[in-house]
Design an enzyme around this catalytic site. Structure first.
Site, PDB file in Angstrom:
ATOM      1  N   ASP A 354       0.869  -1.190   0.000  1.00  0.00           N
ATOM      2  CA  ASP A 354       0.000   0.000   0.000  1.00  0.00           C
ATOM      3  C   ASP A 354       0.898   1.230   0.000  1.00  0.00           C
ATOM      4  OD1 ASP A 354      -3.116   0.849   1.176  1.00  0.00           O
ATOM      5  OD2 ASP A 354      -1.450   2.298   1.382  1.00  0.00           O
ATOM      6  N   ASN A 362      -1.903  13.219  -3.656  1.00  0.00           N
ATOM      7  CA  ASN A 362      -2.995  13.621  -4.549  1.00  0.00           C
ATOM      8  C   ASN A 362      -3.441  15.041  -4.244  1.00  0.00           C
ATOM      9  OD1 ASN A 362      -3.802  11.779  -6.500  1.00  0.00           O
ATOM     10  ND2 ASN A 362      -4.895  10.493  -5.026  1.00  0.00           N
ATOM     11  N   HIS A 367      -4.453  14.974  -8.917  1.00  0.00           N
ATOM     12  CA  HIS A 367      -4.803  13.578  -9.233  1.00  0.00           C
ATOM     13  C   HIS A 367      -3.898  13.003 -10.326  1.00  0.00           C
ATOM     14  CE1 HIS A 367      -7.847  10.525  -8.409  1.00  0.00           C
ATOM     15  NE2 HIS A 367      -7.786  10.191  -9.704  1.00  0.00           N
ATOM     16  N   ASP A 371      -1.772   9.646 -10.434  1.00  0.00           N
ATOM     17  CA  ASP A 371      -1.838   8.619 -11.492  1.00  0.00           C
ATOM     18  C   ASP A 371      -0.445   8.278 -12.010  1.00  0.00           C
ATOM     19  OD1 ASP A 371      -4.520   8.584 -11.228  1.00  0.00           O
ATOM     20  OD2 ASP A 371      -4.993   9.469 -13.188  1.00  0.00           O
ATOM     21  N   GLU A 397      -4.608   2.446  -4.268  1.00  0.00           N
ATOM     22  CA  GLU A 397      -3.144   2.536  -4.230  1.00  0.00           C
ATOM     23  C   GLU A 397      -2.601   1.303  -3.538  1.00  0.00           C
ATOM     24  OE1 GLU A 397      -4.475   2.789  -1.152  1.00  0.00           O
ATOM     25  OE2 GLU A 397      -2.911   4.114  -0.305  1.00  0.00           O
TER      26      GLU A 397
HETATM   27  P1  GH3 Z   1      -1.658   5.582   4.144  1.00  0.00           P
HETATM   28  O1  GH3 Z   1      -0.254   6.011   4.117  1.00  0.00           O
HETATM   29  O2  GH3 Z   1      -2.201   5.309   5.493  1.00  0.00           O
HETATM   30  O3  GH3 Z   1      -1.934   4.493   3.216  1.00  0.00           O
HETATM   31  O4  GH3 Z   1      -2.474   6.840   3.676  1.00  0.00           O
HETATM   32  P2  GH3 Z   1      -3.002   7.111   2.254  1.00  0.00           P
HETATM   33  O5  GH3 Z   1      -3.267   8.508   2.029  1.00  0.00           O
HETATM   34  O6  GH3 Z   1      -2.128   6.452   1.230  1.00  0.00           O
HETATM   35  O7  GH3 Z   1      -4.314   6.274   2.267  1.00  0.00           O
HETATM   36  P3  GH3 Z   1      -5.796   6.682   2.098  1.00  0.00           P
HETATM   37  O8  GH3 Z   1      -6.584   5.396   2.074  1.00  0.00           O
HETATM   38  O9  GH3 Z   1      -6.191   7.690   3.091  1.00  0.00           O
HETATM   39  O10 GH3 Z   1      -5.885   7.357   0.710  1.00  0.00           O
HETATM   40  C1  GH3 Z   1      -5.728   6.662  -0.512  1.00  0.00           C
HETATM   41  C2  GH3 Z   1      -5.885   7.617  -1.628  1.00  0.00           C
HETATM   42  O11 GH3 Z   1      -5.607   7.058  -2.894  1.00  0.00           O
HETATM   43  C3  GH3 Z   1      -7.277   8.163  -1.689  1.00  0.00           C
HETATM   44  C4  GH3 Z   1      -7.652   8.123  -3.144  1.00  0.00           C
HETATM   45  O12 GH3 Z   1      -8.128   9.352  -3.646  1.00  0.00           O
HETATM   46  C5  GH3 Z   1      -6.358   7.787  -3.835  1.00  0.00           C
HETATM   47  N1  GH3 Z   1      -6.572   7.067  -5.018  1.00  0.00           N
HETATM   48  C6  GH3 Z   1      -7.228   5.879  -5.145  1.00  0.00           C
HETATM   49  N2  GH3 Z   1      -7.237   5.499  -6.470  1.00  0.00           N
HETATM   50  C7  GH3 Z   1      -6.559   6.468  -7.176  1.00  0.00           C
HETATM   51  C8  GH3 Z   1      -6.247   6.635  -8.537  1.00  0.00           C
HETATM   52  O13 GH3 Z   1      -6.572   5.816  -9.432  1.00  0.00           O
HETATM   53  N3  GH3 Z   1      -5.540   7.777  -8.886  1.00  0.00           N
HETATM   54  C9  GH3 Z   1      -5.167   8.682  -7.988  1.00  0.00           C
HETATM   55  N4  GH3 Z   1      -4.474   9.719  -8.409  1.00  0.00           N
HETATM   56  N5  GH3 Z   1      -5.485   8.547  -6.675  1.00  0.00           N
HETATM   57  C10 GH3 Z   1      -6.159   7.454  -6.257  1.00  0.00           C
HETATM   58 MG    MG Z   2      -2.057   4.345   1.358  1.00  0.00          MG
HETATM   59 MG    MG Z   3      -4.897   2.237   1.058  1.00  0.00          MG
END
Ligand code: GH3
Ligand code: MG
Ligand code: MG
Length: 480
Positions: A354, A362, A367, A371, A397
């Protein structure tokens, strides 16, 4: 009449009718014969008489004005009961005839001599006779002449019958020819108007016929290839192959089907489904027949469909952003490979991953930057896994890697190397990208693949709790 006579009479009448002479017009050849008979025998009357069921009819006569009389006053009916010349010298004295109306009154017959006329089937259908109104006899030479003349009558009747059967045969022939001609015309227009390519070749490979579609395909004239072999009109290699196949087809009795991709006269590549088969002729020779259907459109459709299927399959199995397998495929592979590993006592590990603080990345850089980072990590993963391993994006992610024939130590090596590569990789705006990782390996107590996923997720969670950017091995595998 007794029964035998009745049976004979039936056959006799059939023979008479089959001559098809009754009630036909007078004919000079018969008229001449009766004139000659009367002259030779010196009688006023002579007839060629045919004895019908209840009348006698004269095909030719001299000295009479009627053309038929009833059978009950017929001398000839008596004459035909026996094969030879039948003579009545004085009918007025003969109890068989003296009451006949033609004896008691006009013309007052006294003398009768009749020679039966016999058909080739042996039926006596009538007689050539001479008649006089005074009692008399015939000389031996007159008798002979009468017998000879009767034979002449018979000969003419036979000729007439033969002519008739010849005419019937001719008519039959004419009908057959017409039928054949119309059949051949149907066949010709069938080939000509056929929307498919049609051609015929002789056993020695010469084109005997081909239709407009065939000419169109090769851009040739209607006649150009007639009488020529493929070797005279096509490139050597194509002709060799065609001849080889033609000989094979001529040697058996099946329809040969091939799919070909070839260039037409316009220079376009077309697909054909070609059928070749032999036609055996009655003289023992054979013809090679060929029909080809243009299946270009069908093939193009099929190709488009299979391309669409591949795309659909990709869409369903891969993640659009990174090109990695998606969660569904990861789980399928996981289930299958886990089962194989367990059954065969193979090493088997998974790595759950992760990205750290991804939300912040982001939020700060946008965004698109997020990506870009996801794609960079995916690229790294693809480069790090071996054939047989599976790297998948299982969440936003979150990534998982299935490491076949790998134990915990191996998984640690993989993880460490990946982290090192990540440090050295430019992942776009936001700088260095770090990941937290959980490792779980198959042990004797692991009962299913889902359990292994849970262990890896638990280890990942611990890595996060412990400060991120690190890996943790599941406690189940801690000793290794
Ligand atoms: P942690 O270190 O605890 O994992 O924190 P984190 O911010 O990585 O985890 P969190 O679950 O809070 O956030 C994950 C983010 O990933 C939120 C979401 O907007 C982003 N995300 C998910 N899919 C995509 C994607 O396809 N593209 C982009 N740019 N962002 C994405
Ligand atoms: Mg994360
Ligand atoms: Mg996550």
């Amino acid at each position: 009449m007794n029964t035998i006579e009745e049976t004979n009479e039936k056959g006799r009448l059939e023979a008479l009718f089959s001559l098809d002479i009754l009630d036909t017009p007078e004919e000079p050849e018969y008229d001449e014969l009766v004139r000659l008979a009367a002259q030779i025998c010196g009688t006023p009357i002579s007839t060629v008489t045919l004895v019908d069921a209840d009348r006698q009819w004269f095909k030719a006569s001299v000295g009479l004005t009627v053309r038929e009389t009833p059978r009950n006053v017929s001398f000839c009916s008596h004459a035909i009961r026996q094969p030879g010349l039948f003579v009545v010298e004085n009918a007025a004295r003969d109890p068989r005839f003296q009451e006949f109306s033609n004896v008691t009154s006009a013309p007052g017959i006294r003398f009768y001599a009749g020679m039966p006329i016999e058909t080739p089937s042996g039926h006596r259908v009538g007689a050539l006779c001479v008649i006089d109104t005074a009692p008399r006899t015939l000389t031996e030479s007159q008798k002979d002449a009468l017998i000879i003349l009767a034979r002449q009558v018979r000969g003419r009747m036979e000729l007439r019958a033969k002519k008739r059967s010849l005419e019937t045969a001719l008519e039959h022939n004419r009908q057959l020819t017409a039928e054949l001609r119309s059949q051949s015309m149907i066949f010709q227009s069938f080939v000509k108007k056929n929307p498919n390519i049609c051609f015929f070749k002789s056993e020695d490979g010469k084109y005997l016929a081909y239709n407009a579609r065939f000419a169109e395909l090769f851009g040739i004239d209607k006649q150009a290839w007639l009488g020529k072999t493929d070797h005279q009109v096509r490139p050597q290699a194509v002709a060799d192959e065609a001849r080889r196949l033609d000989l094979e087809v001529l040697a058996q009795d099946e329809v040969n089907v091939t799919i070909r991709h070839l260039q037409n006269a316009a220079g376009d590549m077309v697909w054909h489904k070609a059928f070749k088969f032999p036609i055996r002729l009655s003289d023992g020779t054979s013809i090679l027949a060929g029909v080809a259907i243009d299946i270009t459109r069908e093939m193009e459709k099929e190709q488009a469909l299979s391309e669409a299927n591949v795309r659909l399959e990709q869409l369903a199995t891969t993640d659009a952003l990174t090109g990695l397998y998606n969660r569904r495929i990861f789980e399928q592979r996981m289930a299958a490979d886990f089962a194989i590993a367990r059954r065969n006592g193979l090493l088997f590990s998974i790595v759950a991953m992760d990205i750290d603080n991804f939300k912040k990345r982001n939020d700060t850089y946008g965004h698109a930057a997020g990506d870009e980072a996801l794609r960079a990590l995916a690229k790294l993963l693809l480069r790090s896994v071996r054939a047989g391993d599976v790297a998948a994006r299982v969440g936003g992610e979150e990534f998982s890697v299935l490491l076949a024939t790998t134990d915990t130590a191996g998984a640690k090596v993989f993880t460490t190397r990946l982290q090192a590569m990540l440090r050295a990789t430019d992942c776009g705006p936001g700088g260095e990208l770090t990941v937290s990782i959980g490792i779980a390996s198959l042990t004797a107590s692991t009962s299913n693949w889902e359990e292994l996923v849970i262990h890896a997720d638990d280890a990942l969670y611990q890595a996060k709790r412990a400060g991120k950017n690190r890996f943790v091995v599941s406690p189940e595998n801690a000793s290794s």
